[in-house]
Scaffold this active site. Structure first.
Site, PDB file in Angstrom:
ATOM      1  N   ASP A  53       0.865  -1.182  -0.271  1.00 24.26           N
ATOM      2  CA  ASP A  53      -0.073   0.021   0.183  1.00 24.26           C
ATOM      3  C   ASP A  53       0.823   1.051   0.032  1.00 24.26           C
ATOM      4  O   ASP A  53       1.705   1.474   0.955  1.00 24.26           O
ATOM      5  CB  ASP A  53      -0.912  -0.080   1.332  1.00 24.26           C
ATOM      6  CG  ASP A  53      -1.773   1.241   1.313  1.00 24.26           C
ATOM      7  OD1 ASP A  53      -1.621   1.992   0.721  1.00 24.26           O
ATOM      8  OD2 ASP A  53      -2.793   1.020   2.187  1.00 24.26           O
ATOM      9  N   ALA A  75      -0.646   4.819  -9.039  1.00 28.30           N
ATOM     10  CA  ALA A  75      -1.539   3.984  -8.281  1.00 28.30           C
ATOM     11  C   ALA A  75      -2.399   5.245  -7.568  1.00 28.30           C
ATOM     12  O   ALA A  75      -2.065   6.230  -7.258  1.00 28.30           O
ATOM     13  CB  ALA A  75      -0.697   3.401  -6.818  1.00 28.30           C
ATOM     14  N   TYR A 142     -11.860  13.589  -5.984  1.00 33.64           N
ATOM     15  CA  TYR A 142     -10.841  13.060  -6.777  1.00 33.64           C
ATOM     16  C   TYR A 142     -10.032  14.225  -7.176  1.00 33.64           C
ATOM     17  O   TYR A 142      -8.764  14.285  -7.342  1.00 33.64           O
ATOM     18  CB  TYR A 142     -11.530  11.963  -7.762  1.00 33.64           C
ATOM     19  CG  TYR A 142     -10.600  11.760  -8.847  1.00 33.64           C
ATOM     20  CD1 TYR A 142      -9.763  10.541  -8.473  1.00 33.64           C
ATOM     21  CD2 TYR A 142     -10.543  12.081 -10.117  1.00 33.64           C
ATOM     22  CE1 TYR A 142      -8.715  10.259  -9.745  1.00 33.64           C
ATOM     23  CE2 TYR A 142      -9.781  11.528 -11.265  1.00 33.64           C
ATOM     24  CZ  TYR A 142      -8.788  10.759 -10.826  1.00 33.64           C
ATOM     25  OH  TYR A 142      -7.982  10.104 -11.731  1.00 33.64           O
ATOM     26  N   LYS A 146      -6.090  15.188  -6.725  1.00 38.60           N
ATOM     27  CA  LYS A 146      -4.928  15.181  -7.771  1.00 38.60           C
ATOM     28  C   LYS A 146      -4.471  16.584  -7.858  1.00 38.60           C
ATOM     29  O   LYS A 146      -3.055  16.673  -8.380  1.00 38.60           O
ATOM     30  CB  LYS A 146      -5.665  14.994  -9.094  1.00 38.60           C
ATOM     31  CG  LYS A 146      -6.201  13.311  -9.362  1.00 38.60           C
ATOM     32  CD  LYS A 146      -4.901  12.582  -9.771  1.00 38.60           C
ATOM     33  CE  LYS A 146      -5.338  11.088  -9.658  1.00 38.60           C
ATOM     34  NZ  LYS A 146      -4.028  10.422  -9.817  1.00 38.60           N
ATOM     35  N   ASN A 171     -10.166  11.348 -20.980  1.00 47.64           N
ATOM     36  CA  ASN A 171     -10.842   9.962 -20.578  1.00 47.64           C
ATOM     37  C   ASN A 171      -9.946   9.158 -21.291  1.00 47.64           C
ATOM     38  O   ASN A 171     -10.049   8.938 -22.716  1.00 47.64           O
ATOM     39  CB  ASN A 171     -11.981  10.030 -21.163  1.00 47.64           C
ATOM     40  CG  ASN A 171     -13.163  10.911 -20.246  1.00 47.64           C
ATOM     41  OD1 ASN A 171     -12.944  12.090 -20.274  1.00 47.64           O
ATOM     42  ND2 ASN A 171     -13.848  10.438 -19.526  1.00 47.64           N
ATOM     43  N   PHE A 202     -27.150   9.281 -20.089  1.00 49.50           N
ATOM     44  CA  PHE A 202     -27.600  10.253 -19.160  1.00 49.50           C
ATOM     45  C   PHE A 202     -27.709  11.498 -19.950  1.00 49.50           C
ATOM     46  O   PHE A 202     -26.669  11.826 -20.400  1.00 49.50           O
ATOM     47  CB  PHE A 202     -26.710  10.131 -17.933  1.00 49.50           C
ATOM     48  CG  PHE A 202     -26.815   8.741 -17.182  1.00 49.50           C
ATOM     49  CD1 PHE A 202     -27.896   8.752 -16.471  1.00 49.50           C
ATOM     50  CD2 PHE A 202     -25.882   7.969 -17.190  1.00 49.50           C
ATOM     51  CE1 PHE A 202     -28.042   7.390 -15.601  1.00 49.50           C
ATOM     52  CE2 PHE A 202     -26.024   6.734 -16.584  1.00 49.50           C
ATOM     53  CZ  PHE A 202     -27.151   6.622 -15.749  1.00 49.50           C
ATOM     54  N   ARG A 266     -26.964  13.320 -15.022  1.00 49.35           N
ATOM     55  CA  ARG A 266     -26.543  13.305 -13.492  1.00 49.35           C
ATOM     56  C   ARG A 266     -25.964  14.570 -13.023  1.00 49.35           C
ATOM     57  O   ARG A 266     -25.223  15.332 -13.511  1.00 49.35           O
ATOM     58  CB  ARG A 266     -25.499  11.898 -13.333  1.00 49.35           C
ATOM     59  CG  ARG A 266     -26.157  10.833 -13.704  1.00 49.35           C
ATOM     60  CD  ARG A 266     -24.863   9.817 -13.620  1.00 49.35           C
ATOM     61  NE  ARG A 266     -23.932   9.910 -14.805  1.00 49.35           N
ATOM     62  CZ  ARG A 266     -23.080   9.125 -15.327  1.00 49.35           C
ATOM     63  NH1 ARG A 266     -23.018   8.054 -14.834  1.00 49.35           N
ATOM     64  NH2 ARG A 266     -22.260   9.490 -16.372  1.00 49.35           N
ATOM     65  N   GLY A 268     -23.840  17.217 -11.683  1.00 50.55           N
ATOM     66  CA  GLY A 268     -22.551  17.383 -11.691  1.00 50.55           C
ATOM     67  C   GLY A 268     -21.784  17.040 -12.792  1.00 50.55           C
ATOM     68  O   GLY A 268     -20.534  17.228 -12.937  1.00 50.55           O
TER      69      GLY A 268
HETATM   70  N1  LIG Z   1      -8.758   6.108 -16.485  1.00 47.35           N
HETATM   71  C1  LIG Z   1      -8.597   7.170 -16.875  1.00 47.35           C
HETATM   72  O1  LIG Z   1      -9.426   7.753 -17.737  1.00 47.35           O
HETATM   73  C2  LIG Z   1      -7.792   8.265 -16.138  1.00 47.35           C
HETATM   74  C3  LIG Z   1      -7.793   9.547 -16.603  1.00 47.35           C
HETATM   75  C4  LIG Z   1      -7.333  10.422 -15.637  1.00 47.35           C
HETATM   76  C5  LIG Z   1      -6.230  10.252 -14.867  1.00 47.35           C
HETATM   77  N2  LIG Z   1      -5.981   8.846 -14.563  1.00 47.35           N
HETATM   78  C6  LIG Z   1      -5.126   8.418 -13.716  1.00 47.35           C
HETATM   79  O2  LIG Z   1      -4.269   7.368 -14.146  1.00 47.35           O
HETATM   80  C7  LIG Z   1      -3.918   6.445 -13.151  1.00 47.35           C
HETATM   81  C8  LIG Z   1      -4.136   5.284 -13.516  1.00 47.35           C
HETATM   82  O3  LIG Z   1      -5.556   4.982 -13.449  1.00 47.35           O
HETATM   83  P1  LIG Z   1      -6.239   3.797 -14.032  1.00 47.35           P
HETATM   84  O4  LIG Z   1      -7.471   4.056 -15.101  1.00 47.35           O
HETATM   85  O5  LIG Z   1      -5.254   2.674 -14.513  1.00 47.35           O
HETATM   86  O6  LIG Z   1      -6.935   3.354 -12.663  1.00 47.35           O
HETATM   87  P2  LIG Z   1      -7.053   1.752 -12.007  1.00 47.35           P
HETATM   88  O7  LIG Z   1      -8.005   1.971 -10.829  1.00 47.35           O
HETATM   89  O8  LIG Z   1      -7.109   0.561 -13.026  1.00 47.35           O
HETATM   90  O9  LIG Z   1      -5.295   1.705 -11.364  1.00 47.35           O
HETATM   91  C9  LIG Z   1      -5.122   2.157 -10.412  1.00 47.35           C
HETATM   92  C10 LIG Z   1      -4.060   0.937  -9.615  1.00 47.35           C
HETATM   93  O10 LIG Z   1      -3.687   1.554  -8.355  1.00 47.35           O
HETATM   94  C11 LIG Z   1      -3.762   0.413  -7.358  1.00 47.35           C
HETATM   95  N3  LIG Z   1      -3.899   1.158  -5.998  1.00 47.35           N
HETATM   96  C12 LIG Z   1      -5.057   1.696  -5.419  1.00 47.35           C
HETATM   97  N4  LIG Z   1      -4.684   2.376  -4.147  1.00 47.35           N
HETATM   98  C13 LIG Z   1      -3.461   1.800  -4.029  1.00 47.35           C
HETATM   99  C14 LIG Z   1      -2.768   1.925  -2.845  1.00 47.35           C
HETATM  100  N5  LIG Z   1      -3.149   2.391  -1.731  1.00 47.35           N
HETATM  101  N6  LIG Z   1      -1.320   1.395  -2.865  1.00 47.35           N
HETATM  102  C15 LIG Z   1      -1.105   0.522  -4.034  1.00 47.35           C
HETATM  103  N7  LIG Z   1      -1.806   0.540  -4.984  1.00 47.35           N
HETATM  104  C16 LIG Z   1      -2.963   0.945  -5.031  1.00 47.35           C
HETATM  105  C17 LIG Z   1      -5.312  -0.213  -7.687  1.00 47.35           C
HETATM  106  O11 LIG Z   1      -5.321  -1.249  -7.217  1.00 47.35           O
HETATM  107  C18 LIG Z   1      -5.082  -0.252  -9.196  1.00 47.35           C
HETATM  108  O12 LIG Z   1      -4.287  -1.300  -9.834  1.00 47.35           O
HETATM  109  C19 LIG Z   1      -4.367   7.019 -11.631  1.00 47.35           C
HETATM  110  O13 LIG Z   1      -3.701   7.804 -11.081  1.00 47.35           O
HETATM  111  C20 LIG Z   1      -5.631   7.909 -12.367  1.00 47.35           C
HETATM  112  O14 LIG Z   1      -6.044   8.829 -11.355  1.00 47.35           O
HETATM  113  C21 LIG Z   1      -6.926   7.951 -15.159  1.00 47.35           C
END
Ligand SMILES: NC(=O)c1ccc[n+]([C@@H]2O[C@H](COP(=O)([O-])OP(=O)(O)OC[C@H]3O[C@@H](n4cnc5c(N)ncnc54)[C@H](O)[C@@H]3O)[C@@H](O)[C@H]2O)c1
Length: 310
Positions: A53, A75, A142, A146, A171, A202, A266, A268
């Site tokens: 973690d 993460a 969130y 960030k 996205n 939506f 929805r 927001g």
């Molecule tokens: N998917 C999108 O559209 C998107 C858009 C903007 C930003 N992001 C950012 O990109 C990054 C990856 O996003 P994603 O879509 O792959 O999400 P995801 O949820 O698939 O991946 C996040 C990973 O972090 C791990 N995690 C969560 N809490 C943790 C902790 N305390 N310790 C260790 N590991 C932990 C989860 O198990 C997961 O594998 C994130 O930082 C997210 O904010 C994603």
């Protein structure tokens, strides 16, 4: 040439693609993930995996004797709705976890850290397309977490000299995406149409989003290893697509003939969002090269192959 790198969140959607891409580059890849959302099967067999973690003090004990050239910090608690319901939990992972990762980077002599931020930091846009200097009006736990983490990257640079690049994604979509996360609409539409269920739109469906394919996001991370020092970049396609048009394209790919079900918008939900990516194109020498149609086709093929292998 990358040597030893750490990917936090490397079992997740984007992180696991990042690990694959780094392995392909010949890097020695270490993954830290607590599998709260990611999945072990996503992790490339050539990477070393630690179930940890990032927000726990034991993360610092683990990292202190290691050496990494570069850290890709992905993460995070990624569910926007959860961050609104429980901002404390979101902040514990996204803010305190990021501070812990930054502290760990100081201990592990890391030269550079590349941070996955989000368009959620902008909140409701005042001007379109959104440039990096747009006001940061985050309107979810969130987006706020960030935004706060971004400031800590600056702080650690000023105090400990660690180089960083912040990438604000639009996205993101592609194979392995969980259908409930940010950008999850594509996964949801594909899944439902393959199951013969009409997806719900939506609002009027005229709301627009900027969809970027996951492999383009990985290329942006790689480009940031030696470019974009101490800077922030939008990582996006730069193209706005309405949800209605998205529905039609996916319906065409899935040969789905039923109309969508419309439900009330929805609260927001942002009406229009598109990010200007010209800064990344100029300074990271990067561009999004996958068209929406190509990316959707690859995502669909992945889902169909998964079904066959089960
Ligand atoms: N998917 C999108 O559209 C998107 C858009 C903007 C930003 N992001 C950012 O990109 C990054 C990856 O996003 P994603 O879509 O792959 O999400 P995801 O949820 O698939 O991946 C996040 C990973 O972090 C791990 N995690 C969560 N809490 C943790 C902790 N305390 N310790 C260790 N590991 C932990 C989860 O198990 C997961 O594998 C994130 O930082 C997210 O904010 C994603």
């Amino acid at each position: 040439m990358l040597m030893q790198v750490l990917v936090t969140g490397g079992a997740g959607f984007i992180g696991s693609h990042m690990v694959d891409r780094l392995v392909e580059e010949g890097a020695e890849v270490v993954v830290v993930d607590n599998l709260s959302r990611g999945c072990h099967d996503n992790i490339n067999k050539k990477a070393k995996f630690y179930n940890l973690d990032i927000s726990h003090p034991s993360f610092l004990d683990w990292i202190k004797d290691l050496r990494f050239d570069c850290v890709f910090h992905l993460a995070a608690q990624t569910n926007v709705m959860n961050s609104i319901m429980d901002p404390y939990k979101d902040a514990a992972v996204n803010i305190l976890g990021s501070i812990n990762v930054l502290k760990g980077c100081v201990l592990a002599g890391v030269r550079k850290i590349i941070y996955s931020s989000s368009a959620a930091v902008y909140g409701n846009p005042c001007t379109l397309p959104i440039k990096e200097d747009h006001p940061l009006n985050a309107n979810s736990g969130y987006g706020i977490s960030k935004k706060a983490s971004e400031v800590y990257f600056e702080f650690f640079n000023q105090n400990y000299g660690i180089d960083y690049t912040i990438l604000r994604y639009a996205n993101v979509y592609g194979p392995r995406q969980c259908s409930t996360g940010e950008g999850g609409v594509i996964g949801v539409f594909l899944r439902q149409m393959l199951d013969g269920v009409p997806p719900v739109i939506f609002g009027d469906g005229l709301q627009t989003r900027d969809f970027i394919y996951v492999e383009d996001v990985c290329e942006a991370n790689l480009a940031a290893v030696n470019n974009g020092s101490c800077s922030v970049f939008n990582i996006s396609s730069g193209i706005s697509t309405s949800i209605k048009d998205l529905f039609d394209i996916i319906a065409g790919l899935c040969r789905f003939s039923l109309p969508p079900e419309y439900k009330e918008a929805r609260p927001g939900d942002i009406h229009h969002s598109v990010l200007d990516n010209s800064k990344a194109r100029e300074h990271l020498n990067w561009k999004a090269s996958t068209t929406l149609l190509e990316g959707l086709q690859r995502t669909l093929t992945y889902i169909q192959e998964q079904e066959i292998s089960v």
